[in-house]
Scaffold this motif. Structure first.
Motif, PDB file in Angstrom:
ATOM      1  N   ALA A 197       0.833  -1.207   0.000  1.00 44.75           N
ATOM      2  CA  ALA A 197       0.000   0.000   0.000  1.00 44.75           C
ATOM      3  C   ALA A 197       0.866   1.256   0.000  1.00 44.75           C
ATOM      4  N   LEU A 198       1.998   1.207   0.697  1.00 40.20           N
ATOM      5  CA  LEU A 198       2.935   2.328   0.664  1.00 40.20           C
ATOM      6  C   LEU A 198       3.434   2.554  -0.762  1.00 40.20           C
ATOM      7  N   LEU A 199       3.821   1.491  -1.411  1.00 44.65           N
ATOM      8  CA  LEU A 199       4.308   1.604  -2.789  1.00 44.65           C
ATOM      9  C   LEU A 199       3.246   2.210  -3.704  1.00 44.65           C
ATOM     10  N   SER A 200       1.991   1.838  -3.476  1.00 42.79           N
ATOM     11  CA  SER A 200       0.923   2.257  -4.383  1.00 42.79           C
ATOM     12  C   SER A 200       0.631   3.751  -4.314  1.00 42.79           C
ATOM     13  N   VAL A 201       0.945   4.384  -3.183  1.00 42.01           N
ATOM     14  CA  VAL A 201       0.648   5.806  -3.033  1.00 42.01           C
ATOM     15  C   VAL A 201       1.833   6.694  -3.419  1.00 42.01           C
ATOM     16  N   GLU A 205       9.138   8.024  -9.142  1.00 43.22           N
ATOM     17  CA  GLU A 205      10.317   8.891  -9.032  1.00 43.22           C
ATOM     18  C   GLU A 205      10.279   9.767  -7.789  1.00 43.22           C
ATOM     19  N   VAL A 206       9.549   9.367  -6.777  1.00 43.34           N
ATOM     20  CA  VAL A 206       9.411  10.180  -5.571  1.00 43.34           C
ATOM     21  C   VAL A 206      10.780  10.497  -4.965  1.00 43.34           C
ATOM     22  N   VAL A 207      10.896  11.712  -4.406  1.00 42.50           N
ATOM     23  CA  VAL A 207      12.126  12.158  -3.758  1.00 42.50           C
ATOM     24  C   VAL A 207      11.821  12.494  -2.301  1.00 42.50           C
ATOM     25  N   LEU A 208      12.598  11.933  -1.401  1.00 49.86           N
ATOM     26  CA  LEU A 208      12.496  12.232   0.023  1.00 49.86           C
ATOM     27  C   LEU A 208      13.715  13.022   0.451  1.00 49.86           C
ATOM     28  N   ARG A 209      13.479  14.140   1.123  1.00 45.40           N
ATOM     29  CA  ARG A 209      14.565  14.958   1.673  1.00 45.40           C
ATOM     30  C   ARG A 209      14.317  15.082   3.167  1.00 45.40           C
ATOM     31  N   ALA A 210      15.247  14.604   3.981  1.00 43.44           N
ATOM     32  CA  ALA A 210      15.089  14.611   5.435  1.00 43.44           C
ATOM     33  C   ALA A 210      16.218  15.407   6.070  1.00 43.44           C
ATOM     34  N   ASP A 211      15.862  16.360   6.920  1.00 43.22           N
ATOM     35  CA  ASP A 211      16.825  17.224   7.595  1.00 43.22           C
ATOM     36  C   ASP A 211      16.690  17.013   9.101  1.00 43.22           C
ATOM     37  N   ALA A 212      17.694  16.362   9.688  1.00 43.05           N
ATOM     38  CA  ALA A 212      17.688  16.109  11.128  1.00 43.05           C
ATOM     39  C   ALA A 212      18.593  17.081  11.877  1.00 43.05           C
ATOM     40  N   ARG A 226      15.829   8.777  -3.429  1.00 36.60           N
ATOM     41  CA  ARG A 226      15.037   8.840  -4.654  1.00 36.60           C
ATOM     42  C   ARG A 226      14.501   7.462  -5.005  1.00 36.60           C
ATOM     43  N   GLY A 227      13.252   7.418  -5.429  1.00 36.04           N
ATOM     44  CA  GLY A 227      12.666   6.166  -5.879  1.00 36.04           C
ATOM     45  C   GLY A 227      11.654   5.597  -4.905  1.00 36.04           C
ATOM     46  N   ARG A 228      10.613   4.987  -5.444  1.00 33.47           N
ATOM     47  CA  ARG A 228       9.507   4.479  -4.642  1.00 33.47           C
ATOM     48  C   ARG A 228       9.951   3.414  -3.644  1.00 33.47           C
ATOM     49  N   GLN A 229      10.753   2.482  -4.067  1.00 30.60           N
ATOM     50  CA  GLN A 229      11.147   1.373  -3.196  1.00 30.60           C
ATOM     51  C   GLN A 229      11.916   1.844  -1.958  1.00 30.60           C
ATOM     52  N   PRO A 230      13.012   2.609  -2.119  1.00 33.38           N
ATOM     53  CA  PRO A 230      13.747   3.042  -0.916  1.00 33.38           C
ATOM     54  C   PRO A 230      12.956   3.988  -0.018  1.00 33.38           C
ATOM     55  N   VAL A 231      12.107   4.846  -0.603  1.00 36.86           N
ATOM     56  CA  VAL A 231      11.294   5.736   0.228  1.00 36.86           C
ATOM     57  C   VAL A 231      10.281   4.926   1.039  1.00 36.86           C
ATOM     58  N   VAL A 272       1.753  16.352  -3.929  1.00 40.55           N
ATOM     59  CA  VAL A 272       0.837  15.354  -4.480  1.00 40.55           C
ATOM     60  C   VAL A 272       0.483  15.741  -5.912  1.00 40.55           C
ATOM     61  N   VAL A 273       0.743  14.840  -6.845  1.00 39.67           N
ATOM     62  CA  VAL A 273       0.436  15.064  -8.249  1.00 39.67           C
ATOM     63  C   VAL A 273      -0.272  13.828  -8.795  1.00 39.67           C
ATOM     64  N   ASP A 274      -1.456  14.031  -9.357  1.00 38.41           N
ATOM     65  CA  ASP A 274      -2.231  12.929  -9.943  1.00 38.41           C
ATOM     66  C   ASP A 274      -2.420  11.772  -8.960  1.00 38.41           C
ATOM     67  N   GLY A 275      -2.697  12.102  -7.719  1.00 43.44           N
ATOM     68  CA  GLY A 275      -2.995  11.077  -6.728  1.00 43.44           C
ATOM     69  C   GLY A 275      -1.796  10.331  -6.184  1.00 43.44           C
ATOM     70  N   LYS A 276      -0.590  10.783  -6.506  1.00 41.26           N
ATOM     71  CA  LYS A 276       0.625  10.138  -6.023  1.00 41.26           C
ATOM     72  C   LYS A 276       1.513  11.161  -5.318  1.00 41.26           C
ATOM     73  N   ILE A 277       2.264  10.695  -4.334  1.00 44.76           N
ATOM     74  CA  ILE A 277       3.236  11.550  -3.645  1.00 44.76           C
ATOM     75  C   ILE A 277       4.505  11.586  -4.485  1.00 44.76           C
ATOM     76  N   THR A 278       4.854  12.775  -4.973  1.00 45.28           N
ATOM     77  CA  THR A 278       6.055  12.924  -5.803  1.00 45.28           C
ATOM     78  C   THR A 278       7.248  13.449  -5.008  1.00 45.28           C
ATOM     79  N   ALA A 279       6.988  14.048  -3.852  1.00 47.06           N
ATOM     80  CA  ALA A 279       8.081  14.563  -3.026  1.00 47.06           C
ATOM     81  C   ALA A 279       7.644  14.605  -1.573  1.00 47.06           C
ATOM     82  N   MET A 280       8.597  14.332  -0.684  1.00 45.19           N
ATOM     83  CA  MET A 280       8.387  14.439   0.755  1.00 45.19           C
ATOM     84  C   MET A 280       9.543  15.227   1.350  1.00 45.19           C
ATOM     85  N   HIS A 281       9.221  16.133   2.254  1.00 46.73           N
ATOM     86  CA  HIS A 281      10.233  16.913   2.961  1.00 46.73           C
ATOM     87  C   HIS A 281       9.976  16.768   4.448  1.00 46.73           C
ATOM     88  N   ILE A 282      10.966  16.279   5.168  1.00 44.18           N
ATOM     89  CA  ILE A 282      10.792  15.992   6.595  1.00 44.18           C
ATOM     90  C   ILE A 282      11.844  16.744   7.408  1.00 44.18           C
TER      91      ILE A 282
END
Length: 319
Positions: A197-201, A205-212, A226-231, A272-282
């Protein structure tokens, strides 16, 4: 009324606008406040008897202050580039309760976090020209003296910035209801440990940027992925924290605030673009989170399994 009190009163009429300018320029709420305060000091020391538009004068003065701050910041970052590879601007976080979706897009702080991230890559003069002209409609003739260039050269600065921004930031779905549905699906999949279900949303080419934070740079918590699987794998690893996440507005879009034992541990924004998460910033830098004044957005009670704890905003968004 004394002349200084009258001047202060006139300045206060423009404070919100000036803070919006400074925030877009700097991406930092505390630095934006510093810039606005400096603009007041310069006003209090200046003869403005021949100024026809105090708001315009203050806008360019604030821009000049921010330009100096950006140049100083850039020098520091060049000396320690590794510490800024995953830097995120300060998010503006607000409750979803009693939100009016039609009015939210008009708020001064609703510039997207993804856009601010791209703007961090601009040269200081490019950022100034882009922000003042494209976002606040300041004429190039007024911007040119601030950047010490001709009007034509200043126009080129804004044009270069515009091309970089437009080519790097996808337009997120403006509908808060659809955003909320996608974020809800992501949160439910994370809480349920449902990897498929995570993969489906997630967009392929989703990009995650995390700043701790600077102290954690180089550790697993500060990264770009970068990429659905690692995110999805990252969300799966931290799924236990998802039970403490609650939907909020982050820079005008639906995001998540995670609070554990009364302490905010992360703020996440989504594109969110076309029902999919294309980028996440944490953002999970504890020092910066502590300065954002988030305590009014949560209480100590845990969220429900569906994430609809105390959430009149859920009902409002779904009407």
């Amino acid at each position: 009324m004394a002349e200084e009190e009258l001047l202060a009163e006139r300045f206060e009429e423009h404070r919100g606008h000036l803070r919006a300018v400074a925030y877009r320029m700097l991406g930092s709420l505390s630095e934006a406040d510093d810039a606005v305060q400096e603009a007041w000091l310069r006003l209090s020391r200046s003869d403005t008897s021949d100024v026809h538009s105090l708001g315009g004068w203050l806008t360019t003065v604030t821009g000049r202050v921010c330009l100096d701050m950006l140049r100083s910041r850039r020098t520091r970052r060049e000396e320690s580039m590794d510490a800024y590879e995953t830097y995120l601007p300060d998010p503006v976080v607000r409750s979803l309760d009693r939100v009016d979706p039609e009015q939210e897009v008009l708020q001064a702080d609703a510039v997207g976090l993804a856009l601010l991230v791209v703007m961090e890559t601009l040269e200081p003069a490019e950022r100034l020209a882009f922000v003042l002209h494209d976002m606040f409609v300041v004429p190039f003739d007024d911007i040119a003296p601030v950047v010490d260039r001709s009007t034509a050269a200043t126009r080129q600065l804004a044009s270069r910035a515009r091309r970089r921004v437009q080519g790097s930031v996808p337009a997120s779905d403006p509908d808060l209801v659809r955003q909320r549905q996608v974020v809800d699906a992501f949160l439910a999949a994370s809480r349920g440990g449902d990897f498929e279900a995570l993969l489906s949303v997630l967009d392929p080419e989703v990009v995650l940027r995390a700043d701790a934070g600077a102290l954690a740079v180089g550790a697993a918590a500060s990264k770009q992925v970068r990429g659905r699987q690692p995110v999805a794998e990252g969300a799966f690893i931290f799924r236990q924290l998802s039970q403490y996440a609650r939907p909020v507005l982050v820079n005008g879009s639906v995001g998540l605030l995670t609070v554990v034992d009364g302490t905010p541990v992360s703020v996440a924004s989504f594109t969110v673009v076309d029902g999919k998460i294309t980028a996440m910033h944490i953002l999970s830098d504890p020092e910066r989170l502590a300065r954002l004044g988030l305590t009014a957005l949560y209480d100590d009670r845990p969220a429900s399994p569906t994430g609809e704890h105390r959430d009149g905003g859920v009902r409002a968004l779904r009407r």
